[in-house]
Design an enzyme around this catalytic site. Structure first.
Site, short mmCIF file in Angstrom:
data_model
loop_
_atom_site.label_atom_id
_atom_site.label_comp_id
_atom_site.label_asym_id
_atom_site.label_seq_id
_atom_site.Cartn_x
_atom_site.Cartn_y
_atom_site.Cartn_z
N HIS A 1 59.34 56.54 -1.99
CA HIS A 1 58.81 56.56 -0.62
C HIS A 1 57.38 56.03 -0.58
O HIS A 1 57.01 55.27 0.31
CB HIS A 1 58.79 57.99 -0.08
CG HIS A 1 60.16 58.60 0.11
ND1 HIS A 1 61.16 57.95 0.79
CD2 HIS A 1 60.67 59.80 -0.27
CE1 HIS A 1 62.24 58.74 0.81
NE2 HIS A 1 61.96 59.85 0.16
N HIS B 1 61.71 59.84 -7.25
CA HIS B 1 62.25 59.69 -5.89
C HIS B 1 61.09 59.58 -4.89
O HIS B 1 61.06 58.67 -4.05
CB HIS B 1 63.14 60.88 -5.56
CG HIS B 1 63.61 60.92 -4.13
ND1 HIS B 1 64.87 60.51 -3.75
CD2 HIS B 1 62.99 61.30 -2.99
CE1 HIS B 1 64.99 60.65 -2.43
NE2 HIS B 1 63.86 61.13 -1.95
N GLU B 2 60.12 60.49 -5.00
CA GLU B 2 59.02 60.50 -4.03
C GLU B 2 58.17 59.23 -4.14
O GLU B 2 57.73 58.70 -3.12
CB GLU B 2 58.14 61.75 -4.22
CG GLU B 2 58.86 63.07 -3.96
CD GLU B 2 59.55 63.14 -2.62
OE1 GLU B 2 59.08 62.52 -1.64
OE2 GLU B 2 60.61 63.81 -2.53
N HIS C 1 65.40 56.59 2.66
CA HIS C 1 66.53 57.22 1.98
C HIS C 1 67.74 56.33 1.97
O HIS C 1 68.05 55.67 2.96
CB HIS C 1 66.88 58.55 2.67
CG HIS C 1 65.96 59.66 2.27
ND1 HIS C 1 65.64 60.72 3.10
CD2 HIS C 1 65.27 59.88 1.12
CE1 HIS C 1 64.81 61.52 2.48
NE2 HIS C 1 64.56 61.04 1.27
#
Lengths: 78, 374
Positions: B123, B119-120, B129
């Site tokens: 970014h 997930h990170e 998101h």
């Protein structure tokens, strides 16, 4: 699930911290009528993002989502 | 999906990374593996390649820290905030930090480092998101197995970098179901101590009498031990259990807690080995019987004796006449079933048939998603 923060002030402060961190709410505005409009708008944005019922109010569902473990990157870019 | 303003991205396809420190929660090689796998999630769907540096400044600097850890963006102790990462750019850009006050794991226990890292890194590569609760870029942690990207994540990252020129095959997770889609069908429905649970793909909606809106959650984030998809479910109020079926296995829930000793094989209920899946199940409180629907047949199970009633299976079409699809064909299979106040609710594709159990007659036909307040 973890218990939600207890009294009304605690819930409000908890939500304020959350909205400052993830929804770009400016600090230091609480306590005036203008600030509660800002907070309502931010709650609405958060509820819309999480597909909750958009009421602008700090209801149980909204607080529950705020308590979930999550990523620290804001949901709404500044 | 969402991208950062100005669509921030790396202006190169070879991105470097360096792990600056390790968590004591896992072996060093497990951390290396989790980071490697998390980056690979993104490189299989884009032209991006990642190179590990052992010293110096890398594009993505990866580390574990607690509270204030050097970027004026402090962590908050156990739970709450798990990690954060910066959008592509110079200096802090791309850097990825994990909260050392969390417990990092390589399994379904909270919190799986691979999933949080994947997930990170989204970014760190330019993804914001997503609003889709089934996507990896949804901001709330949930555990799931298999390839973690959904179609929504892939669309987002490919808007920035394009697809992988080698066309590597991946199996993305489907987007989350839309409860008000008029074509919505469901997999299973059951009551649970006054709440209603509606299962669809990897998700279930929870309808609580005090909630005005159904709440959509991944099955695996509530019950990691359950399979990804549920075929049927029913509540036995007398025993205070909910039985969940998937393939030839069944699980029991007492409240939201899984009952030890499960899964068990459905054949213990008296099904022949030829039955490999139950399409729908419903308990009739008034008679103490549970009806099971399998393909074009249904069975009646006596909860008290723990045996199938003799004379079954019987034909759904023969015993539940009057259920017609829009093209006039008789419905002969059922996706899900529930019972209330003398009425059976039989779900088939995007329609539900309110069936008077005593009169053996269809009383009303509604959209399946009427159930979800649509």
């Amino acid at each position: 699930a973890e218990p939600l923060p207890g009294n009304k002030t605690e819930k409000w402060l908890f939500a304020e911290r959350y909205l400052r961190r993830y929804y770009g709410m400016q600090p230091g505005l609480l306590g005036t009528s203008k600030s509660s409009d800002v907070m309502t708008e931010k709650i609405r944005a958060m509820q819309s993002f999480y597909k909750l019922e958009v009421t602008g109010k700090l209801d149980h569902n909204t607080l529950q989502v705020m308590k979930k473990p999550r990523c620290g990157v804001p949901d709404v870019a500044e | 999906y969402n991208l950062f303003p100005k669509k921030l991205k790396w202006q190169k396809t070879l991105v470097t990374f360096r792990i600056t420190n390790y968590t004591p929660d896992l072996k060093k090689e497990d951390v290396d593996q989790a980071i490697h796998d998390a980056l690979k999630v993104w490189s299989v769907v884009t032209p991006l390649k990642f190179k590990k540096l052992h010293e110096g400044i890398a594009d993505i600097m990866i580390g574990f820290g607690r509270r204030e850890h050097g970027d004026h963006n402090p962590f908050d102790g156990p739970e709450g905030l798990l990690a954060h990462a910066y959008a592509p750019g110079e200096g802090l850009g791309g850097d990825t930090h994990f909260d050392e006050d969390e417990t990092w794991t390589k399994d379904s226990h909270t919190y799986n480092l691979f999933l949080v890292a994947a997930h990170e890194f989204g970014h760190a590569l330019g993804m914001g998101h997503s609003k889709d609760p089934g996507s990896l870029m949804y901001p709330v942690y949930s555990y799931a197995q298999g390839f973690p990207l959904s179609e929504d994540d892939i669309k987002g990252i490919q808007e920035l970098y394009g697809p992988n020129p080698d066309h590597k095959k991946v199996k993305p997770k489907p987007e989350a179901p839309n409860k008000c889609d008029p074509e919505l069908s469901i997999d299973a429905v059951t009551e649970l101590r006054g709440e209603k649970l509606v299962f669809k793909d990897r998700f279930f909606w929870r309808l609580h009498p005090q909630f005005t809106e159904p709440e959509l959650t991944l099955i695996q984030s509530t019950w990691p031990q359950l399979p990804k998809k549920v075929n049927a479910a029913y509540e036995n109020l007398e025993k205070d259990i909910v039985i969940i079926f998937s393939g030839i296995r069944m699980w029991a829930l007492n409240g939201y807690t899984l009952v030890p000793g499960y899964p068990k094989y459905i054949h213990r209920l008296g099904f022949p080995k030829s039955v490999r899946k139950i399409d729908a199940a419903v308990h009739i409180d008034d008679t103490g019987k549970t009806l099971f629907f399998t393909d074009e047949d249904y069975w009646s199970y006596n909860e008290q004796s723990g045996k199938m009633d003799p004379g079954y299976p019987k034909s759904i079409k023969d015993d539940f006449p009057g259920m017609q699809e829009r093209d006039g064909d008789e419905v002969d299979e059922v996706d899900a079933a529930s019972y209330k106040n003398g009425y059976l609710y039989l779900f088939h594709e995007n329609l539900q048939y309110e069936y008077s159990y005593n009169k053996r007659k269809v009383a009303r036909i509604m959209r399946t998603n009427d159930l979800l307040n649509c």
